[in-house]
Design a protein around this motif. Structure first.
Motif, PDB file in Angstrom:
ATOM      1  N   PHE A   4      27.348  37.547  41.104  1.00  0.00           N
ATOM      2  CA  PHE A   4      27.614  38.777  40.365  1.00  0.00           C
ATOM      3  C   PHE A   4      28.444  38.459  39.137  1.00  0.00           C
ATOM      4  O   PHE A   4      29.291  37.580  39.175  1.00  0.00           O
ATOM      5  N   ASP A   5      28.225  39.216  38.077  1.00  0.00           N
ATOM      6  CA  ASP A   5      29.092  39.072  36.919  1.00  0.00           C
ATOM      7  C   ASP A   5      30.385  39.838  37.198  1.00  0.00           C
ATOM      8  O   ASP A   5      30.544  40.470  38.244  1.00  0.00           O
ATOM      9  N   ALA A   6      31.303  39.771  36.255  1.00  0.00           N
ATOM     10  CA  ALA A   6      32.613  40.389  36.452  1.00  0.00           C
ATOM     11  C   ALA A   6      32.497  41.892  36.702  1.00  0.00           C
ATOM     12  O   ALA A   6      33.152  42.430  37.601  1.00  0.00           O
ATOM     13  N   GLN A   7      31.673  42.564  35.923  1.00  0.00           N
ATOM     14  CA  GLN A   7      31.527  44.011  36.097  1.00  0.00           C
ATOM     15  C   GLN A   7      30.921  44.333  37.457  1.00  0.00           C
ATOM     16  O   GLN A   7      31.319  45.299  38.109  1.00  0.00           O
ATOM     17  N   GLY A   8      29.970  43.525  37.906  1.00  0.00           N
ATOM     18  CA  GLY A   8      29.376  43.726  39.218  1.00  0.00           C
ATOM     19  C   GLY A   8      30.403  43.601  40.334  1.00  0.00           C
ATOM     20  O   GLY A   8      30.405  44.389  41.286  1.00  0.00           O
ATOM     21  N   LEU A   9      31.292  42.613  40.222  1.00  0.00           N
ATOM     22  CA  LEU A   9      32.364  42.447  41.215  1.00  0.00           C
ATOM     23  C   LEU A   9      33.293  43.657  41.221  1.00  0.00           C
ATOM     24  O   LEU A   9      33.656  44.162  42.286  1.00  0.00           O
ATOM     25  N   ALA A  10      33.659  44.119  40.026  1.00  0.00           N
ATOM     26  CA  ALA A  10      34.532  45.293  39.936  1.00  0.00           C
ATOM     27  C   ALA A  10      33.842  46.518  40.526  1.00  0.00           C
ATOM     28  O   ALA A  10      34.477  47.321  41.217  1.00  0.00           O
ATOM     29  N   ASN A  11      32.551  46.662  40.277  1.00  0.00           N
ATOM     30  CA  ASN A  11      31.806  47.809  40.810  1.00  0.00           C
ATOM     31  C   ASN A  11      31.742  47.787  42.330  1.00  0.00           C
ATOM     32  O   ASN A  11      31.860  48.830  42.979  1.00  0.00           O
ATOM     33  N   ILE A  12      31.533  46.603  42.899  1.00  0.00           N
ATOM     34  CA  ILE A  12      31.481  46.493  44.362  1.00  0.00           C
ATOM     35  C   ILE A  12      32.844  46.833  44.964  1.00  0.00           C
ATOM     36  O   ILE A  12      32.932  47.594  45.928  1.00  0.00           O
ATOM     37  N   ALA A  13      33.904  46.277  44.384  1.00  0.00           N
ATOM     38  CA  ALA A  13      35.252  46.568  44.882  1.00  0.00           C
ATOM     39  C   ALA A  13      35.539  48.065  44.776  1.00  0.00           C
ATOM     40  O   ALA A  13      36.086  48.672  45.709  1.00  0.00           O
ATOM     41  N   TRP A  14      35.159  48.672  43.648  1.00  0.00           N
ATOM     42  CA  TRP A  14      35.384  50.104  43.443  1.00  0.00           C
ATOM     43  C   TRP A  14      34.627  50.928  44.489  1.00  0.00           C
ATOM     44  O   TRP A  14      35.167  51.877  45.055  1.00  0.00           O
ATOM     45  N   ALA A  15      33.378  50.559  44.737  1.00  0.00           N
ATOM     46  CA  ALA A  15      32.566  51.300  45.702  1.00  0.00           C
ATOM     47  C   ALA A  15      33.179  51.214  47.102  1.00  0.00           C
ATOM     48  O   ALA A  15      33.269  52.235  47.812  1.00  0.00           O
ATOM     49  N   LEU A  16      33.607  50.035  47.499  1.00  0.00           N
ATOM     50  CA  LEU A  16      34.231  49.872  48.814  1.00  0.00           C
ATOM     51  C   LEU A  16      35.501  50.701  48.917  1.00  0.00           C
ATOM     52  O   LEU A  16      35.723  51.408  49.902  1.00  0.00           O
ATOM     53  N   ALA A  17      36.340  50.616  47.891  1.00  0.00           N
ATOM     54  CA  ALA A  17      37.600  51.362  47.907  1.00  0.00           C
ATOM     55  C   ALA A  17      37.364  52.864  47.875  1.00  0.00           C
ATOM     56  O   ALA A  17      38.094  53.626  48.517  1.00  0.00           O
ATOM     57  N   SER A  32      37.982  35.767  45.329  1.00  0.00           N
ATOM     58  CA  SER A  32      37.668  34.375  44.980  1.00  0.00           C
ATOM     59  C   SER A  32      36.752  34.303  43.763  1.00  0.00           C
ATOM     60  O   SER A  32      36.982  33.515  42.840  1.00  0.00           O
ATOM     61  N   ALA A  33      35.740  35.121  43.754  1.00  0.00           N
ATOM     62  CA  ALA A  33      34.800  35.127  42.625  1.00  0.00           C
ATOM     63  C   ALA A  33      35.461  35.680  41.362  1.00  0.00           C
ATOM     64  O   ALA A  33      35.199  35.200  40.256  1.00  0.00           O
ATOM     65  N   ALA A  34      36.332  36.670  41.527  1.00  0.00           N
ATOM     66  CA  ALA A  34      36.975  37.297  40.366  1.00  0.00           C
ATOM     67  C   ALA A  34      37.963  36.360  39.688  1.00  0.00           C
ATOM     68  O   ALA A  34      38.176  36.456  38.469  1.00  0.00           O
ATOM     69  N   MET A  35      38.556  35.455  40.431  1.00  0.00           N
ATOM     70  CA  MET A  35      39.542  34.535  39.847  1.00  0.00           C
ATOM     71  C   MET A  35      38.954  33.750  38.677  1.00  0.00           C
ATOM     72  O   MET A  35      39.661  33.432  37.733  1.00  0.00           O
ATOM     73  N   THR A  36      37.678  33.458  38.736  1.00  0.00           N
ATOM     74  CA  THR A  36      37.048  32.700  37.649  1.00  0.00           C
ATOM     75  C   THR A  36      36.515  33.608  36.550  1.00  0.00           C
ATOM     76  O   THR A  36      35.975  33.122  35.560  1.00  0.00           O
ATOM     77  N   ARG A  37      36.669  34.921  36.745  1.00  0.00           N
ATOM     78  CA  ARG A  37      36.096  35.873  35.795  1.00  0.00           C
ATOM     79  C   ARG A  37      37.122  36.869  35.242  1.00  0.00           C
ATOM     80  O   ARG A  37      36.752  37.914  34.726  1.00  0.00           O
ATOM     81  N   ILE A  38      38.393  36.542  35.342  1.00  0.00           N
ATOM     82  CA  ILE A  38      39.443  37.452  34.874  1.00  0.00           C
ATOM     83  C   ILE A  38      39.247  37.782  33.394  1.00  0.00           C
ATOM     84  O   ILE A  38      39.359  38.935  32.981  1.00  0.00           O
TER      85      ILE A  38
END
Length: 102
Positions: A4-17, A32-38
């Motif tokens: 996933f790209d950075a926005q995809g990771l943020a979207n997944i986290a947002w949906a879960l929360a 872990s994935a977001a650490m490389t995409r800050i």
């Protein structure tokens, strides 16, 4: 493996929360994935990806100190791009997680 790209990771986290699902293995994988995409998160319009990721982790009380430290640095660097809502959400997230000086 799905990447996933950075926005995809943020979207997944947002949906879960948003539904209150605190799936720690999934949040650990997102972290872990977001650490490389800050940088990518901070580069989204008004740093929205970064703000959403912070909000998501705070909403379900996931404290990942290395990720939060990296996001704190990115938020400081992106503060001029954030609108009032982004600033408020960022401050809320760090305060909610008990990290007011992050």
């Amino acid at each position: 493996m799905i990447l996933f790209d950075a926005q995809g990771l943020a979207n997944i986290a947002w949906a879960l929360a948003s539904i209150g699902l605190k799936d720690m293995p999934l949040f650990e994988a997102i972290s872990s994935a977001a650490m490389t995409r800050i940088g990518e998160l901070a580069a989204t319009a008004k740093a929205q990806g970064l703000v959403n990721m912070l909000w998501s982790f705070a909403k379900v009380a996931v404290v990942d100190r290395p990720l939060l430290a990296a996001m704190s640095s990115a938020a400081i660097a992106s503060i001029a791009e954030m609108g009032p809502q982004g600033l408020a959400n960022t401050a809320w997230a760090f305060a909610t997680l008990g990290l007011p000086n992050a």
